[in-house]
Design a protein around this motif. Sequence first.
Motif, PDB file in Angstrom:
ATOM      1  N   ALA A   1      -5.061 -18.404   0.382  1.00  0.00           N
ATOM      2  CA  ALA A   1      -3.978 -17.756  -0.370  1.00  0.00           C
ATOM      3  C   ALA A   1      -3.969 -16.256  -0.093  1.00  0.00           C
ATOM      4  O   ALA A   1      -2.910 -15.649   0.104  1.00  0.00           O
ATOM      5  CB  ALA A   1      -4.135 -18.033  -1.865  1.00  0.00           C
ATOM      6  N   THR A   2      -5.148 -15.649  -0.052  1.00  0.00           N
ATOM      7  CA  THR A   2      -5.253 -14.216   0.226  1.00  0.00           C
ATOM      8  C   THR A   2      -4.749 -13.894   1.626  1.00  0.00           C
ATOM      9  O   THR A   2      -3.969 -12.957   1.820  1.00  0.00           O
ATOM     10  CB  THR A   2      -6.713 -13.744   0.061  1.00  0.00           C
ATOM     11  N   ILE A   3      -5.173 -14.685   2.601  1.00  0.00           N
ATOM     12  CA  ILE A   3      -4.726 -14.475   3.979  1.00  0.00           C
ATOM     13  C   ILE A   3      -3.207 -14.649   4.063  1.00  0.00           C
ATOM     14  O   ILE A   3      -2.520 -13.857   4.719  1.00  0.00           O
ATOM     15  CB  ILE A   3      -5.458 -15.425   4.944  1.00  0.00           C
ATOM     16  N   THR A   4      -2.678 -15.654   3.383  1.00  0.00           N
ATOM     17  CA  THR A   4      -1.233 -15.901   3.400  1.00  0.00           C
ATOM     18  C   THR A   4      -0.457 -14.714   2.830  1.00  0.00           C
ATOM     19  O   THR A   4       0.537 -14.272   3.417  1.00  0.00           O
ATOM     20  CB  THR A   4      -0.896 -17.184   2.607  1.00  0.00           C
ATOM     21  N   VAL A   5      -0.917 -14.169   1.714  1.00  0.00           N
ATOM     22  CA  VAL A   5      -0.243 -13.021   1.107  1.00  0.00           C
ATOM     23  C   VAL A   5      -0.294 -11.814   2.046  1.00  0.00           C
ATOM     24  O   VAL A   5       0.700 -11.096   2.210  1.00  0.00           O
ATOM     25  CB  VAL A   5      -0.852 -12.691  -0.276  1.00  0.00           C
ATOM     26  N   LEU A   6      -1.428 -11.592   2.682  1.00  0.00           N
ATOM     27  CA  LEU A   6      -1.535 -10.473   3.618  1.00  0.00           C
ATOM     28  C   LEU A   6      -0.641 -10.669   4.841  1.00  0.00           C
ATOM     29  O   LEU A   6      -0.023  -9.721   5.323  1.00  0.00           O
ATOM     30  CB  LEU A   6      -2.994 -10.257   4.040  1.00  0.00           C
ATOM     31  N   VAL A   7      -0.543 -11.887   5.334  1.00  0.00           N
ATOM     32  CA  VAL A   7       0.333 -12.173   6.484  1.00  0.00           C
ATOM     33  C   VAL A   7       1.796 -11.958   6.091  1.00  0.00           C
ATOM     34  O   VAL A   7       2.559 -11.343   6.843  1.00  0.00           O
ATOM     35  CB  VAL A   7       0.102 -13.608   7.021  1.00  0.00           C
ATOM     36  N   ILE A   8       2.186 -12.432   4.916  1.00  0.00           N
ATOM     37  CA  ILE A   8       3.567 -12.242   4.461  1.00  0.00           C
ATOM     38  C   ILE A   8       3.887 -10.753   4.365  1.00  0.00           C
ATOM     39  O   ILE A   8       4.940 -10.295   4.828  1.00  0.00           O
ATOM     40  CB  ILE A   8       3.808 -12.947   3.112  1.00  0.00           C
ATOM     41  N   GLY A   9       2.988  -9.985   3.783  1.00  0.00           N
ATOM     42  CA  GLY A   9       3.204  -8.542   3.676  1.00  0.00           C
ATOM     43  C   GLY A   9       3.275  -7.875   5.031  1.00  0.00           C
ATOM     44  O   GLY A   9       4.162  -7.044   5.283  1.00  0.00           O
ATOM     45  N   THR A  10       2.365  -8.231   5.912  1.00  0.00           N
ATOM     46  CA  THR A  10       2.324  -7.631   7.250  1.00  0.00           C
ATOM     47  C   THR A  10       3.604  -7.909   8.023  1.00  0.00           C
ATOM     48  O   THR A  10       4.211  -6.994   8.599  1.00  0.00           O
ATOM     49  CB  THR A  10       1.104  -8.162   8.030  1.00  0.00           C
ATOM     50  N   VAL A  11       4.037  -9.152   8.029  1.00  0.00           N
ATOM     51  CA  VAL A  11       5.265  -9.521   8.755  1.00  0.00           C
ATOM     52  C   VAL A  11       6.484  -8.837   8.136  1.00  0.00           C
ATOM     53  O   VAL A  11       7.332  -8.286   8.850  1.00  0.00           O
ATOM     54  CB  VAL A  11       5.441 -11.056   8.770  1.00  0.00           C
ATOM     55  N   THR A  12       6.557  -8.836   6.824  1.00  0.00           N
ATOM     56  CA  THR A  12       7.703  -8.233   6.152  1.00  0.00           C
ATOM     57  C   THR A  12       7.793  -6.736   6.421  1.00  0.00           C
ATOM     58  O   THR A  12       8.869  -6.222   6.767  1.00  0.00           O
ATOM     59  CB  THR A  12       7.639  -8.503   4.636  1.00  0.00           C
ATOM     60  N   TYR A  13       6.676  -6.026   6.292  1.00  0.00           N
ATOM     61  CA  TYR A  13       6.709  -4.576   6.556  1.00  0.00           C
ATOM     62  C   TYR A  13       6.991  -4.272   8.026  1.00  0.00           C
ATOM     63  O   TYR A  13       7.674  -3.304   8.334  1.00  0.00           O
ATOM     64  CB  TYR A  13       5.406  -3.905   6.110  1.00  0.00           C
ATOM     65  N   HIS A  14       6.482  -5.125   8.904  1.00  0.00           N
ATOM     66  CA  HIS A  14       6.738  -4.914  10.327  1.00  0.00           C
ATOM     67  C   HIS A  14       8.244  -4.930  10.612  1.00  0.00           C
ATOM     68  O   HIS A  14       8.756  -4.078  11.341  1.00  0.00           O
ATOM     69  CB  HIS A  14       6.020  -5.985  11.155  1.00  0.00           C
ATOM     70  N   TYR A  15       8.935  -5.889  10.014  1.00  0.00           N
ATOM     71  CA  TYR A  15      10.366  -6.013  10.291  1.00  0.00           C
ATOM     72  C   TYR A  15      11.237  -5.120   9.411  1.00  0.00           C
ATOM     73  O   TYR A  15      12.227  -4.555   9.887  1.00  0.00           O
ATOM     74  CB  TYR A  15      10.798  -7.480  10.193  1.00  0.00           C
ATOM     75  N   LEU A  16      10.904  -4.971   8.125  1.00  0.00           N
ATOM     76  CA  LEU A  16      11.736  -4.145   7.246  1.00  0.00           C
ATOM     77  C   LEU A  16      11.581  -2.653   7.525  1.00  0.00           C
ATOM     78  O   LEU A  16      12.559  -1.906   7.491  1.00  0.00           O
ATOM     79  CB  LEU A  16      11.396  -4.405   5.773  1.00  0.00           C
ATOM     80  N   GLU A  17      10.346  -2.228   7.773  1.00  0.00           N
ATOM     81  CA  GLU A  17      10.080  -0.797   7.938  1.00  0.00           C
ATOM     82  C   GLU A  17       9.908  -0.391   9.405  1.00  0.00           C
ATOM     83  O   GLU A  17       9.731   0.787   9.696  1.00  0.00           O
ATOM     84  CB  GLU A  17       8.832  -0.402   7.137  1.00  0.00           C
ATOM     85  N   GLN A  18       9.887  -1.365  10.294  1.00  0.00           N
ATOM     86  CA  GLN A  18       9.707  -1.109  11.729  1.00  0.00           C
ATOM     87  C   GLN A  18       8.355  -0.451  12.029  1.00  0.00           C
ATOM     88  O   GLN A  18       8.229   0.366  12.931  1.00  0.00           O
ATOM     89  CB  GLN A  18      10.863  -0.245  12.284  1.00  0.00           C
TER      90      GLN A  18
END
Length: 106
Positions: free
Chosen positions: A22-39
């Motif tokens: 669950a922790t890894i999943t939350v970190l992956v979701i955050g990482t992917v989202t920030y990568h695309y939203l914030e470039q």
Amino acid sequence: MIILRTILSFLRDKHYRNLLFATITVLVIGTVTYHYLEQWTWLDSLYFSIITLTTVGYGDFSPQTDWGKIFTIIYIVIGVGLILTFINTVYTHFKNIPQDHFHHKN
């Protein structure tokens, strides 16, 4: 060697394993989202996800887009409890291991 043993013991225990995934999943979701939203780069995105959810918040990065800010609000509300539970679980795990376990001689 202690880290490897700890990871293996976590993977053997269903509660620890579920918390780890669950922790890894939350970190992956955050990482992917920030990568695309914030470039941001992948490393910067992971870094920001971790420092945000551990409540360290150095302030060197912050979302600049409206969607990034909205995501961060939701991400913090959902993720901080999970990450702090994970950190507490790791701490408790090490606290409960007898000290001679760390100084085991072969």
